[in-house]
Scaffold this active site. Sequence first.
Site, PDB file in Angstrom:
ATOM      1  N   THR A 125     -24.053  -3.885  32.339  1.00 33.07           N
ATOM      2  CA  THR A 125     -22.445  -3.175  32.311  1.00 33.07           C
ATOM      3  C   THR A 125     -21.602  -3.447  33.619  1.00 33.07           C
ATOM      4  OG1 THR A 125     -21.557  -1.192  31.848  1.00 33.07           O
ATOM      5  CG2 THR A 125     -23.539  -1.044  33.588  1.00 33.07           C
ATOM      6  N   GLU A 133     -13.688   6.843  28.801  1.00 31.64           N
ATOM      7  CA  GLU A 133     -12.150   7.241  28.831  1.00 31.64           C
ATOM      8  C   GLU A 133     -11.879   8.247  27.508  1.00 31.64           C
ATOM      9  OE1 GLU A 133     -10.776   3.441  31.551  1.00 31.64           O
ATOM     10  OE2 GLU A 133     -10.257   3.449  29.215  1.00 31.64           O
ATOM     11  N   THR A 181      -1.527  -2.817  35.139  1.00 31.63           N
ATOM     12  CA  THR A 181      -1.783  -3.998  36.098  1.00 31.63           C
ATOM     13  C   THR A 181      -1.329  -3.747  37.508  1.00 31.63           C
ATOM     14  OG1 THR A 181      -0.235  -4.957  34.882  1.00 31.63           O
ATOM     15  CG2 THR A 181      -2.382  -6.004  34.785  1.00 31.63           C
TER      16      THR A 181
END
Lengths: 405, 405
Positions: free
Chosen positions: A190, A276, A405
């Site tokens: 992960t 999330e 980003t």
Amino acid sequence: MAVNPLPLPDFQAIDGIRLGVARAGIKSPDRDDLVVMEIAEGSEAAAVFTRNAFRAAPVILAERSLANSRPRYLLINTGNANAGTGQQGMADAESCCRALSDAGGAQPDQVLPFSTGVIGEPLPVERIQNAIPEALSALSPSGWQRAASAIMTTDTLPKGATRKLVIDGDPVSISGISKGAGMIRPNMATMLAFMATDAAVPRDQFQSLVAEAAEASFNRITVDGDTSTNDACVGVATGQSHARVLDGKDRVIPALRDAIHDVFRELAQAIVRDAEGATRFVTVRVERARTEAEALKVAFAVAESPLVKTALYAADPNWGRILAAVGRAGLEDLDVSRIDVFLDDVCIVQDGGRSPTYTEADGQAVMDGAEPCIRIVLGRGQAAERVWTCDFSHEYVTINAEYRT
Amino acid sequence: MAVNPLPLPDFQAIDGIRLGVARAGIKSPDRDDLVVMEIAEGSEAAAVFTRNAFRAAPVILAERSLANSRPRYLLINTGNANAGTGQQGMADAESCCRALSDAGGAQPDQVLPFSTGVIGEPLPVERIQNAIPEALSALSPSGWQRAASAIMTTDTLPKGATRKLVIDGDPVSISGISKGAGMIRPNMATMLAFMATDAAVPRDQFQSLVAEAAEASFNRITVDGDTSTNDACVGVATGQSHARVLDGKDRVIPALRDAIHDVFRELAQAIVRDAEGATRFVTVRVERARTEAEALKVAFAVAESPLVKTALYAADPNWGRILAAVGRAGLEDLDVSRIDVFLDDVCIVQDGGRSPTYTEADGQAVMDGAEPCIRIVLGRGQAAERVWTCDFSHEYVTINAEYRT
């Protein structure tokens, strides 16, 4: 917003392991973002890394260094993934490792780097190098708790698991931390997970054990189906416990194997609980498949279906969407008239159609809970598998439409 | 909310085709929900159907009937998918077909049934049967427009395309309608699409042409990666035009093939433009792949990535997420250092890293548009493919969390 998260445990200290945290100011000035894990000489390390073809520079370097030498340090930063950064990214990762090996008295390839955060930005090498002395001076056997927080990115909670067991009178301890909340569909590991034990497990057995435990835990979770470029899962066995951990055939004894599996599973589930936007923690279990591989295929098809996930968000026992996902999972000659589906213990689909005993009230009661289990019985073999996932909420869209980003 | 949808065209009437619409009250009383398409004797029909293993009863029946006889009627209902309904669903579909064949003077297997809507509810057979006379009495060559609206489910707009061409002085017409907005990742066909032409195309060539055009259009779109249980795409060639449509080698001439491809592509793109919650219409083009299959694999991995799709919603030129999706698409020995990525004509990634010429302003300008193209150049072969998709918005979650079984 996490779903029934476990509180961070009182970590067992691991003889031979010290952790130090610093503030390098990688992305923001006011948070812990750099972790150094010091590993005593003589320890064994094992790791699994992402299979994404776009592997970040630190993943490439860590894997290479681990093949060549026994690590003395892990150097972990958050705030920047050092991924998609090409040759410069490799040079940057090497520079950071060299700064730590110089300061800590080791060879450069005895430092394994791990980065997580934004993709495609140059790593702020100087800031990291400048913070290394602070991290070294903070080294402590009880540094797990602060480290668990320092490796977070979009996580809302730190994640950790710990176990203590006694083997023939000798104590053995295991502690681990993980991070991750999005871009989660690990492929062999992960986002980031670090586990250490004082057990004396030889290299080969330890590598097998770590790989096997990662497979059963981190490789069984999905948030959005998006495999990260930076996944890594590392285990360290310092060997400072005197417990005998191999049986007469040089196999790791079940008690230790089980404990390590438990720690990994807890760390992996913690990621899904903190996924999330998640409002539900969902187990998708597939039974009576021909092979484990096909059980997994079905489980992931259901666990990653946006339609199933939005229905879970709405607490909607929408078995049509579950069946549609099963049907597109790509199984050869699937006889849909043999399939049963359960929500917890409520049979919702029997023989491929709505169960005659099903009532909307029963299904709703399961879906209203925070941890429903979708159980799909294929009726074509004896293999079973399960994965853990979460629902798909407005909050997921908000988080990922805003994380730039 | 649809993205730059084309207005519904003035449909060319197709000699040999009449359409009639009725209100059966399947799900709500006040909307058109039943369509009968009458097909003249001597017509050829061709179809492709979903490959979802959970195929709805009408899909199974339509495919079987089409294999046995030349259809005289299509019977299309919205509001109920007759999927996941087992043996009763098959019997219900057959009852409806029989009612139409009795009333219209045909054999039961000359009626092909198509259903779309909620999964898992019994089909209201009586209501459909009762409305068939109304639909028959409404039959008209100009029924395309009303039919396009009558087959909608969560669509916000009706979808149609039409073409007229002249072959050696003889006119040929093509008209088509489609529906679909969610559960869209067609596998051999999309939710529902119906096309008819008066061209005289023999059965074998027509089946090939329909399959090929569906492959290049409906099989190149994805909204949520969820293949429907009810996908079907049907073409009818009535042969009433006298145009010569085969060349000396009995192949369909390019002008007709191109026109049919155009109609299919327009119908397929209309579905993406009207996709649930879509705010952007996105082309994902993959070039210089080794094979078309691997180009498609990459294109769909990017087009279905929740992280890419939420970034598209935010107009975020997030190339890290694009690279991460390319990297997990499962290509063998992918050399990431050869990959370039463009947003329209803006080079954002060069040789696997951020392009030195890239500026955020350039990328932002493309992403702010309603129809950005993501072009991925793999640099390992000559094959190319492209798919069309949309972004992933709050509205998608709202729609699918509220659309209940």
